[in-house]
Design an enzyme around this catalytic site. Structure first.
Site, mmCIF file in Angstrom:
data_model
loop_
_atom_site.group_PDB
_atom_site.id
_atom_site.type_symbol
_atom_site.label_atom_id
_atom_site.label_comp_id
_atom_site.label_asym_id
_atom_site.label_seq_id
_atom_site.Cartn_x
_atom_site.Cartn_y
_atom_site.Cartn_z
ATOM 1 N N GLY A 182 -7.616 8.816 -1.875
ATOM 2 C CA GLY A 182 -6.873 10.068 -1.780
ATOM 3 C C GLY A 182 -7.725 11.234 -2.245
ATOM 4 N N GLY A 190 -8.392 12.672 -5.111
ATOM 5 C CA GLY A 190 -9.294 12.476 -6.255
ATOM 6 C C GLY A 190 -10.531 11.698 -5.849
ATOM 7 N N THR A 191 -10.332 10.586 -5.157
ATOM 8 C CA THR A 191 -11.438 9.720 -4.754
ATOM 9 C C THR A 191 -12.341 10.434 -3.756
ATOM 10 O OG1 THR A 191 -9.948 7.859 -5.037
ATOM 11 C CG2 THR A 191 -11.962 7.421 -3.806
ATOM 12 N N ILE A 206 0.253 7.268 0.208
ATOM 13 C CA ILE A 206 1.639 7.238 0.684
ATOM 14 C C ILE A 206 2.213 8.649 0.681
ATOM 15 C CG2 ILE A 206 2.044 4.870 -0.099
ATOM 16 C CD1 ILE A 206 3.837 6.146 -2.357
ATOM 17 N N ASP A 207 1.611 9.557 -0.114
ATOM 18 C CA ASP A 207 2.171 10.914 -0.267
ATOM 19 C C ASP A 207 1.956 11.770 0.984
ATOM 20 O OD1 ASP A 207 2.597 10.031 -2.857
ATOM 21 O OD2 ASP A 207 0.834 11.055 -3.658
ATOM 22 N N ARG A 212 31.110 7.472 -3.980
ATOM 23 C CA ARG A 212 30.216 7.998 -5.019
ATOM 24 C C ARG A 212 29.144 8.905 -4.441
ATOM 25 N NH1 ARG A 212 29.080 2.207 -7.933
ATOM 26 N NH2 ARG A 212 30.602 2.423 -9.606
ATOM 27 N N GLY A 267 5.754 10.907 -4.076
ATOM 28 C CA GLY A 267 5.194 11.963 -3.230
ATOM 29 C C GLY A 267 4.381 12.978 -3.996
ATOM 30 N N HIS A 318 7.349 2.260 -7.526
ATOM 31 C CA HIS A 318 6.203 1.591 -6.906
ATOM 32 C C HIS A 318 6.588 0.620 -5.809
ATOM 33 C CE1 HIS A 318 4.510 3.330 -10.536
ATOM 34 N NE2 HIS A 318 3.352 3.291 -9.908
ATOM 35 N N LEU A 319 7.891 0.353 -5.643
ATOM 36 C CA LEU A 319 8.307 -0.488 -4.510
ATOM 37 C C LEU A 319 7.858 0.158 -3.203
ATOM 38 C CD1 LEU A 319 11.927 -1.310 -5.715
ATOM 39 C CD2 LEU A 319 10.037 -2.925 -5.483
HETATM 40 O O1 F6P Z 1 -0.271 9.153 -5.138
HETATM 41 C C1 F6P Z 1 0.505 8.016 -4.958
HETATM 42 C C2 F6P Z 1 1.532 7.888 -6.053
HETATM 43 O O2 F6P Z 1 2.304 6.736 -5.798
HETATM 44 C C3 F6P Z 1 2.429 9.103 -6.236
HETATM 45 O O3 F6P Z 1 3.432 9.193 -5.271
HETATM 46 C C4 F6P Z 1 2.915 8.871 -7.643
HETATM 47 O O4 F6P Z 1 3.271 10.090 -8.271
HETATM 48 C C5 F6P Z 1 1.720 8.273 -8.322
HETATM 49 O O5 F6P Z 1 0.900 7.718 -7.307
HETATM 50 C C6 F6P Z 1 2.056 7.203 -9.330
HETATM 51 O O6 F6P Z 1 0.886 6.831 -9.964
HETATM 52 P P1 F6P Z 1 0.789 5.545 -10.889
HETATM 53 O O7 F6P Z 1 0.603 4.364 -9.985
HETATM 54 O O8 F6P Z 1 -0.408 5.802 -11.732
HETATM 55 O O9 F6P Z 1 2.058 5.425 -11.670
#
Ligand code: F6P
Length: 376
Positions: A130, A132-133, A154-155, A190, A198, A299-300
């Protein structure tokens, strides 16, 4: 397996491409995204077809800081990984080699990485990651390391490409979750609030919200007024719709306010977003008097098998990265410019974030079908 060899000794270096690639390093950096393995597979297979040997660098650039963390990756090693989430090479979203956190200090390991690049006999690199990399890749490229970046997240927030692999899989998962939550929300009359990932972009929230039939979508690009969200839910109630589905991007923020942060940034660790779903759910319960529940998909959204779309995109980008290096192109990112795969200079990509245009067609479509964004 011993990896060191004399630079230029590989028979494939005799090939006639503009950049003579005999040995190619490949690494994955940042958070994992479904499709990483599909890229690795494509890079290894495409390289093999050109007589190029691939070396997998483990755990992002950490594998260049410590040369023992790399291994030859053959076509046999990538058999069966197309459908697997995660990455066979490992990854990390911390540990920038230009300012690597060790205790309270930041150490510059960039020269060591370049040394390892040469010691391993690498001629070029494919760096999959992404923002950073890709930023780190750009710095190495400026220091003379021939490389091509492959956008991953994924973002879906990387500029210069219409899509990143991983996004479609995350949206498919979130949409499935919304379908399930719809049923239980309706049964209990509800409000269900669903927090999706994201980072600072609302792509996952917007796409999953539209595909999953949300009533309200809150995302960073359109700061919300919680009173307006309450009004919309009450209006639905008055019309006889006794349940509501609210999708909240983790980076969503109220008008004039900040995003909800779970962990502040500190030495090499990025700020961690999260928690806004619960905040919004409590406020909705107070404003509407309705029973409200919140769910964090977390993370799912990153795990599981990549969708066919992500497998295709990842494979195309991986194969193209090898083609580009062979054609002598470096310092670029492969990009999806539908219907084609093209390139964009890394310099034009790094340090920027592709946000959802608040007046773009997807937001307009969402409004047209009655979805609220908490702003009107
Ligand atoms: O950049 C991908 C992402 O899953 C973001 O959507 C989320 O904010 C972040 O990484 C979560 O990072 P980590 O895996 O360090 O909790």
């Amino acid at each position: 397996m011993r990896l060191t060899r004399q630079h230029g000794s590989h028979p494939a270096l005799e090939r006639t491409g503009m950049l003579k690639v005999g040995r190619l390093g490949v690494l994955t950096g940042g958070g994992d995204a479904p499709g990483l393995n599909a890229v690795i597979r494509a890079v290894v297979k495409a390289s093999h077809n050109h007589g190029i040997e691939c070396v997998g660098i483990e755990d992002s650039f950490d594998g260049l800081i410590d040369p023992s963390r790399s291994r030859i990756v053959t076509p046999k090693d990538v058999t069966g990984i197309l459908r697997l989430g995660g990455t066979i090479l490992g990854t990390t979203n911390r540990g920038n080699p230009f300012c690597y956190p060790i205790g309270d200090n930041a150490v510059d390991f960039s020269s060591r990485c370049i040394e390892t690049f040469h010691t391993l006999g690498l001629d070029a690199m494919v760096v999959i990651g992404g923002d950073g990399t890709l930023g780190i890749a750009h710095e190495f490229s400026k220091r003379g390391v021939p490389l091509i970046g492959v956008p991953k997240t994924i973002d879906n927030d990387i500029v210069g490409t219409s899509n990143c692999f991983g996004f479609d899989t995350a949206v498919a998962f979130a949409t499935d979750a919304l379908d399930r939550l719809h049923v239980t929300a309706e049964a209990h009359h509800r409000v269900m609030v669903v927090e999706v990932m994201g980072r600072y972009a609302g792509w996952i929230a917007l796409y999953a919200g539209v595909a999953g039939g949300a009533d309200v979508i809150l995302m960073p690009e359109i700061p919300y007024d919680i009173e307006k969200v309450g009004d919309r839910i009450r209006a639905r109630e008055e019309r006889g719709a006794r349940f509501s589905l609210v999708v909240v991007a983790e980076g969503a923020k109220p008008k004039g306010g900040r995003a909800t942060v779970q962990e502040e940034a500190r030495g090499g660790h990025l700020e961690r977003l999260g928690g806004v779903g619960q905040v919004v759910a409590s406020q909705i319960a107070t404003l509407t008097g309705k029973e409200t529940r919140s769910v964090v998909l977390g993370h799912l959204q990153r795990g599981g098998a990549p969708t066919s779309y992500d497998r295709m995109l990842a494979t195309r980008l991986g194969a193209m990265a090898v083609e580009l290096l062979l054609a002598g192109e470096t310092g670029k990112m492969v990009a999806f410019h539908p219907p084609d795969v093209g390139t964009v200079p890394l310099a034009d990509v790094v340090g920027r974030t592709k946000l959802v245009p608040p007046d773009g067609d997807v937001v307009r479509t969402a409004r047209a079908v009655g979805i609220g964004f908490g702003d009107e």
